[in-house]
Write an enzyme that holds these catalytic residues in place. Structure first.
Site, PDB file in Angstrom:
ATOM      1  N   GLU A 167      -4.310   4.011  -4.035  1.00 25.02           N
ATOM      2  CA  GLU A 167      -5.705   4.214  -4.464  1.00 25.02           C
ATOM      3  C   GLU A 167      -5.864   3.966  -5.957  1.00 25.02           C
ATOM      4  O   GLU A 167      -4.888   3.795  -6.694  1.00 25.02           O
ATOM      5  CB  GLU A 167      -6.140   5.633  -4.071  1.00 25.02           C
ATOM      6  CG  GLU A 167      -6.119   5.807  -2.549  1.00 25.02           C
ATOM      7  CD  GLU A 167      -6.652   7.149  -2.083  1.00 25.02           C
ATOM      8  OE1 GLU A 167      -6.809   8.082  -2.893  1.00 25.02           O
ATOM      9  OE2 GLU A 167      -6.916   7.245  -0.856  1.00 25.02           O
ATOM     10  N   GLU A 204      -1.989  -1.042   5.482  1.00 27.25           N
ATOM     11  CA  GLU A 204      -1.758  -2.254   6.271  1.00 27.25           C
ATOM     12  C   GLU A 204      -1.847  -3.486   5.383  1.00 27.25           C
ATOM     13  O   GLU A 204      -1.068  -4.430   5.503  1.00 27.25           O
ATOM     14  CB  GLU A 204      -2.801  -2.386   7.397  1.00 27.25           C
ATOM     15  CG  GLU A 204      -2.841  -1.217   8.371  1.00 27.25           C
ATOM     16  CD  GLU A 204      -3.770  -0.092   7.939  1.00 27.25           C
ATOM     17  OE1 GLU A 204      -3.893   0.161   6.720  1.00 27.25           O
ATOM     18  OE2 GLU A 204      -4.367   0.541   8.821  1.00 27.25           O
ATOM     19  N   CYS A 212      -8.875   0.011   9.471  1.00 25.59           N
ATOM     20  CA  CYS A 212     -10.264  -0.279   9.090  1.00 25.59           C
ATOM     21  C   CYS A 212     -10.587  -1.745   9.411  1.00 25.59           C
ATOM     22  O   CYS A 212      -9.696  -2.546   9.743  1.00 25.59           O
ATOM     23  CB  CYS A 212     -10.469   0.001   7.601  1.00 25.59           C
ATOM     24  SG  CYS A 212      -9.802  -1.272   6.521  1.00 25.59           S
TER      25      CYS A 212
HETATM   26  N1  THU Z   1      -6.714   3.751   4.652  1.00 23.47           N
HETATM   27  C1  THU Z   1      -5.640   2.966   4.973  1.00 23.47           C
HETATM   28  O1  THU Z   1      -4.668   2.877   4.215  1.00 23.47           O
HETATM   29  N2  THU Z   1      -5.687   2.297   6.145  1.00 23.47           N
HETATM   30  C2  THU Z   1      -6.731   2.333   7.024  1.00 23.47           C
HETATM   31  O2  THU Z   1      -6.759   1.559   7.968  1.00 23.47           O
HETATM   32  C3  THU Z   1      -7.804   3.307   6.831  1.00 23.47           C
HETATM   33  C4  THU Z   1      -7.892   3.887   5.474  1.00 23.47           C
HETATM   34  C5  THU Z   1      -6.690   4.449   3.358  1.00 23.47           C
HETATM   35  C6  THU Z   1      -7.646   3.920   2.340  1.00 23.47           C
HETATM   36  C7  THU Z   1      -7.851   5.130   1.457  1.00 23.47           C
HETATM   37  O3  THU Z   1      -6.814   5.140   0.479  1.00 23.47           O
HETATM   38  C8  THU Z   1      -7.655   6.313   2.383  1.00 23.47           C
HETATM   39  O4  THU Z   1      -7.009   5.803   3.562  1.00 23.47           O
HETATM   40  C9  THU Z   1      -8.942   6.985   2.787  1.00 23.47           C
HETATM   41  O5  THU Z   1      -9.841   6.092   3.332  1.00 23.47           O
END
Ligand code: THU
Length: 161
Positions: free
Chosen positions: A64, A75, A112
Site C-alpha cells: 500500500e 496478485e 479485484c
Molecule cells: N487487495 C489485494 O491485494 N488483492 C485483491 O484482489 C483485493 C484487494 C488489497 C488491496 C489493498 O491493499 C487491500 O487489499 C484492501 O483493499
C-alpha cells in the site's frame, strides 16, 4: 433477440486438507506471502502464490501507499514479478489468501477486477489456463481457469477489427 447466459462452475472444499497436495502447498505459500504484505492503511494483508510450469513458486503481497491508488494488489505484485523475471515460463495456478488481525479470513477473498484482468492477460500470453484457488477458513474455491472469473472480458482480441 435471444437470451444468453454465462455461468461459472467451481469446486468448493471445506478444508485445505481436502485439496490435492500441490494445491494445499500453494495455499500455504499464499498465506506465507500474506504475512509479508505492507498494508498499514487497510490492515488487510493479501498474499498470492503463483505455481509455474517448472515447479517454482513466485509470491506476491499487497503493497500500500499513502497515496492510495499508488498501492498494488498481491496478485498484481506477483504477476508483474513473474513476467519480468520468469517471462519464458507459464503460470499453472494462483492461490490467494488474506489475513485480518493475523488470521486467515473466514470467506475466500476473490481477486479485484483489475487483478482478474491481469490473470486473463496471463492466460492469453501463455496460451494455458491459470487455475485459481481462493482460500478462506470456511471454504476454498477452485476455478479451472481465470477466464471463468470474468465473463465477457476485454482482451487483446477486442483490439483487432
Ligand atoms: N487487495 C489485494 O491485494 N488483492 C485483491 O484482489 C483485493 C484487494 C488489497 C488491496 C489493498 O491493499 C487491500 O487489499 C484492501 O483493499
Amino acid at each position: 433477440m435471444k437470451k444468453r447466459e454465462a455461468t461459472v462452475s467451481f469446486l468448493e472444499y471445506n478444508n485445505v486438507d481436502e485439496l490435492p497436495a500441490t494445491e494445499k502447498a500453494l495455499v500455504g505459500e499464499a498465506v506465507r506471502a500474506a504475512a509479508g504484505a505492507y498494508a498499514p492503511y487497510s490492515h488487510f494483508m493479501v498474499g498470492a502464490a503463483l505455481l509455474l510450469d517448472n515447479g517454482d513458486v513466485v509470491r506476491g503481497a499487497n503493497v500500500e501507499n499513502a497515496a492510495f491508488p499508488s498501492g498494488s494488489c498481491a496478485e498484481k505484485t506477483a504477476l508483474s514479478y513473474m513476467v519480468a523475471n520468469y517471462g519464458g515460463r507459464k503460470v499453472v495456478a494462483i492461490a490467494i489468501a488474506a489475513l485480518t488481525e493475523g488470521l486467515l479470513t473466514d470467506d475466500p477473498v476473490p481477486p479485484c477486477g483489475n487483478c482478474r484482468q491481469m490473470l486473463i492477460e496471463e492466460e492469453q500470453r501463455s496460451g494455458s489456463p491459470v487455475k485459481v484457488i481462493l482460500a478462506g477458513r470456511s471454504a476454498i474455491f477452485v476455478l479451472e481457469n481465470s477466464q471463468a472469473l470474468m465473463p465477457l472480458s476485454f482482451t487483446g482480441r477486442n483490439l483487432r477489427k
